[in-house]
Design an enzyme around this catalytic site. Structure first.
Site, PDB file in Angstrom:
ATOM      1  N   ALA A  35       0.810  -1.221   0.000  1.00  0.00           N
ATOM      2  CA  ALA A  35       0.000   0.000   0.000  1.00  0.00           C
ATOM      3  C   ALA A  35       0.847   1.275   0.000  1.00  0.00           C
ATOM      4  O   ALA A  35       0.375   2.333  -0.434  1.00  0.00           O
ATOM      5  CB  ALA A  35      -0.949  -0.010   1.200  1.00  0.00           C
ATOM      6  N   HIS A  37       3.641   1.689  -1.816  1.00  0.00           N
ATOM      7  CA  HIS A  37       3.890   1.915  -3.248  1.00  0.00           C
ATOM      8  C   HIS A  37       2.612   2.406  -3.930  1.00  0.00           C
ATOM      9  O   HIS A  37       2.669   3.299  -4.791  1.00  0.00           O
ATOM     10  CB  HIS A  37       4.350   0.616  -3.921  1.00  0.00           C
ATOM     11  CG  HIS A  37       5.628   0.042  -3.379  1.00  0.00           C
ATOM     12  ND1 HIS A  37       5.669  -1.127  -2.648  1.00  0.00           N
ATOM     13  CD2 HIS A  37       6.908   0.476  -3.459  1.00  0.00           C
ATOM     14  CE1 HIS A  37       6.932  -1.393  -2.321  1.00  0.00           C
ATOM     15  NE2 HIS A  37       7.694  -0.442  -2.789  1.00  0.00           N
ATOM     16  N   GLN A 148       8.836   9.171   1.758  1.00  0.00           N
ATOM     17  CA  GLN A 148       9.591   9.704   2.909  1.00  0.00           C
ATOM     18  C   GLN A 148      10.127   8.560   3.774  1.00  0.00           C
ATOM     19  O   GLN A 148      11.055   8.744   4.559  1.00  0.00           O
ATOM     20  CB  GLN A 148       8.676  10.612   3.730  1.00  0.00           C
ATOM     21  CG  GLN A 148       9.366  11.264   4.922  1.00  0.00           C
ATOM     22  CD  GLN A 148       8.373  11.711   5.964  1.00  0.00           C
ATOM     23  OE1 GLN A 148       7.400  12.384   5.634  1.00  0.00           O
ATOM     24  NE2 GLN A 148       8.599  11.333   7.218  1.00  0.00           N
ATOM     25  N   GLN A 153      17.529   8.385   1.477  1.00  0.00           N
ATOM     26  CA  GLN A 153      17.544   8.176   0.020  1.00  0.00           C
ATOM     27  C   GLN A 153      17.008   9.418  -0.694  1.00  0.00           C
ATOM     28  O   GLN A 153      17.540   9.834  -1.726  1.00  0.00           O
ATOM     29  CB  GLN A 153      16.675   6.956  -0.306  1.00  0.00           C
ATOM     30  CG  GLN A 153      16.343   6.772  -1.755  1.00  0.00           C
ATOM     31  CD  GLN A 153      15.653   5.430  -2.013  1.00  0.00           C
ATOM     32  OE1 GLN A 153      16.281   4.391  -1.982  1.00  0.00           O
ATOM     33  NE2 GLN A 153      14.350   5.464  -2.238  1.00  0.00           N
ATOM     34  N   VAL A 176       3.369   5.364   4.653  1.00  0.00           N
ATOM     35  CA  VAL A 176       2.128   4.604   4.870  1.00  0.00           C
ATOM     36  C   VAL A 176       2.430   3.514   5.898  1.00  0.00           C
ATOM     37  O   VAL A 176       3.436   2.808   5.793  1.00  0.00           O
ATOM     38  CB  VAL A 176       1.610   3.996   3.547  1.00  0.00           C
ATOM     39  CG1 VAL A 176       0.376   3.138   3.808  1.00  0.00           C
ATOM     40  CG2 VAL A 176       1.291   5.108   2.549  1.00  0.00           C
ATOM     41  N   ARG A 187      10.171  -5.727   3.119  1.00  0.00           N
ATOM     42  CA  ARG A 187      10.895  -6.667   3.980  1.00  0.00           C
ATOM     43  C   ARG A 187      10.070  -7.129   5.179  1.00  0.00           C
ATOM     44  O   ARG A 187      10.507  -8.039   5.889  1.00  0.00           O
ATOM     45  CB  ARG A 187      12.201  -6.034   4.471  1.00  0.00           C
ATOM     46  CG  ARG A 187      13.255  -5.876   3.372  1.00  0.00           C
ATOM     47  CD  ARG A 187      14.592  -5.481   3.949  1.00  0.00           C
ATOM     48  NE  ARG A 187      15.668  -5.546   2.963  1.00  0.00           N
ATOM     49  CZ  ARG A 187      16.071  -4.523   2.214  1.00  0.00           C
ATOM     50  NH1 ARG A 187      15.498  -3.343   2.335  1.00  0.00           N
ATOM     51  NH2 ARG A 187      17.044  -4.674   1.344  1.00  0.00           N
TER      52      ARG A 187
HETATM   53  P1  AMP Z   1      11.314   0.060  -2.532  1.00  0.00           P
HETATM   54  O1  AMP Z   1      10.498  -0.797  -3.453  1.00  0.00           O
HETATM   55  O2  AMP Z   1      11.327  -0.426  -1.118  1.00  0.00           O
HETATM   56  O3  AMP Z   1      12.664   0.399  -3.085  1.00  0.00           O
HETATM   57  O4  AMP Z   1      10.532   1.433  -2.439  1.00  0.00           O
HETATM   58  C1  AMP Z   1      10.133   2.133  -3.595  1.00  0.00           C
HETATM   59  C2  AMP Z   1       9.577   3.449  -3.168  1.00  0.00           C
HETATM   60  O5  AMP Z   1       8.454   3.244  -2.312  1.00  0.00           O
HETATM   61  C3  AMP Z   1      10.583   4.307  -2.400  1.00  0.00           C
HETATM   62  O6  AMP Z   1      10.467   5.658  -2.813  1.00  0.00           O
HETATM   63  C4  AMP Z   1      10.143   4.119  -0.974  1.00  0.00           C
HETATM   64  O7  AMP Z   1      10.473   5.207  -0.133  1.00  0.00           O
HETATM   65  C5  AMP Z   1       8.639   4.018  -1.142  1.00  0.00           C
HETATM   66  N1  AMP Z   1       8.027   3.361   0.019  1.00  0.00           N
HETATM   67  C6  AMP Z   1       8.402   2.174   0.573  1.00  0.00           C
HETATM   68  N2  AMP Z   1       7.667   1.923   1.677  1.00  0.00           N
HETATM   69  C7  AMP Z   1       6.822   2.970   1.827  1.00  0.00           C
HETATM   70  C8  AMP Z   1       5.829   3.314   2.786  1.00  0.00           C
HETATM   71  N3  AMP Z   1       5.539   2.532   3.825  1.00  0.00           N
HETATM   72  N4  AMP Z   1       5.159   4.481   2.623  1.00  0.00           N
HETATM   73  C9  AMP Z   1       5.445   5.306   1.573  1.00  0.00           C
HETATM   74  N5  AMP Z   1       6.372   5.042   0.637  1.00  0.00           N
HETATM   75  C10 AMP Z   1       7.055   3.894   0.765  1.00  0.00           C
END
Ligand code: AMP
Length: 280
Positions: A35, A37, A148, A153, A176, A187
């Protein structure tokens, strides 16, 4: 929804839309979409006529002893989620497309990348900076949307975009969380039920820091020691860092100001988790 596999296809798609006066937003991900993403894809839809979600587990941002091989992969479900949220295309290149044989160019920053997660994950932000620069150059998006959740990053990417004169606007969306407060992360599937309970110490700490800050506490040493106290009450949590920093430079600040980043990272079992808050 179309699935693109090459940089040439992605660039052709984006340029054709721009020629028609349309706009493109990019949501870079490593897949195993949740959610968090989905919220980024919705934010992208609100800003641009067409959204591309990239799904690429980027090998260069994982250290040799990290979880690249066991990182969750769920391509079919990801396509369904991205499509349901209104993405127009998925960009899912093979590794050789992003790192062709003989690849020798990386985006290396002279600051930022050795701080917070970069301190315990050497080379991580070099990999992130490199893949994000490549995606921005390939997709030529009007906006790129980030969470955020990965606040350090965000600082690295803002720096890269400014330094390389990339024309894309960087948009940052709120964290989120699950109903129990845990920040969503791909993860989290690795957490056993007991580890999941232990992991809640991270969001509990973030809430405490937000409450202290709202009541007027600005001192780094007080905020950090209060946070460490909450985290150490969970004996199986191994704290990596607890930090109050300037969000742009990631340098520690002694006194919080509006916009300061309070960030923390800890390991629960083998799983490394992060959380943060931007102080009001
Ligand atoms: P990742 O697939 O973990 O590399 O994350 C892809 C994007 O989704 C990055 O910009 C993350 O910061 C964002 N993201 C991951 N988890 C969350 C979350 N719980 N809430 C908002 N954005 C997220």
């Amino acid at each position: 929804m179309e699935i693109l596999r090459t940089v040439a296809e992605l660039r052709r798609w984006s340029r054709a839309l721009h020629c028609e006066g349309k706009t493109v937003a990019l949501v870079p991900t490593m897949g195993a979409l949740h959610a968090g993403h989905a919220s980024l894809i919705r934010a992208a839809r609100a800003r641009a006529s067409h959204v591309v979600v990239s799904i690429f587990v980027n090998p260069t941002q994982f250290g040799p002893n990290e979880d690249f091989n066991r990182y969750p992969r769920a391509f079919e479900a990801d396509c369904a989620l991205a499509g349901a949220e209104g993405a127009a295309v998925i960009f899912a290149p093979p590794v050789e497309e992003m790192y062709p044989a003989g690849a020798a160019t990386f985006v290396d920053l002279y600051s930022l990348t050795d701080r917070l997660d970069g301190a315990s994950r050497p080379g991580h932000f070099r990999g992130v900076a490199t893949i994000v620069a490549k995606l921005l150059i390939a997709a030529e998006p009007d906006q790129a949307i980030f969470g955020q959740k990965d606040a350090a990053q965000v600082a690295v990417i803002r720096r890269v975009v400014a330094d390389l004169c990339l024309p894309t606007e960087i948009v940052v969306c709120p964290i989120v969380r699950d109903s129990d407060g845990l920040a969503l992360s791909s993860r989290n599937v690795f957490l056993s039920p007991i580890e999941r309970t232990q992991a809640l110490a991270l969001s509990r700490t973030v809430r405490l820091v937000e409450a202290l800050s709202a009541s007027g506490e600005r001192s780094r040493s007080i905020l950090v020691s209060a946070a460490r106290k909450v985290m150490s009450a969970e004996p199986d949590l191994r704290v990596d860092y607890v930090a109050l920093v300037d969000w742009a430079t990631l340098q520690p600040v002694d006194v919080a100001v509006p916009g300061s980043l309070f960030a923390l990272a800890a390991k629960v079992g083998p799983t490394r988790l992060i959380d943060n808050t931007i102080l009001a």
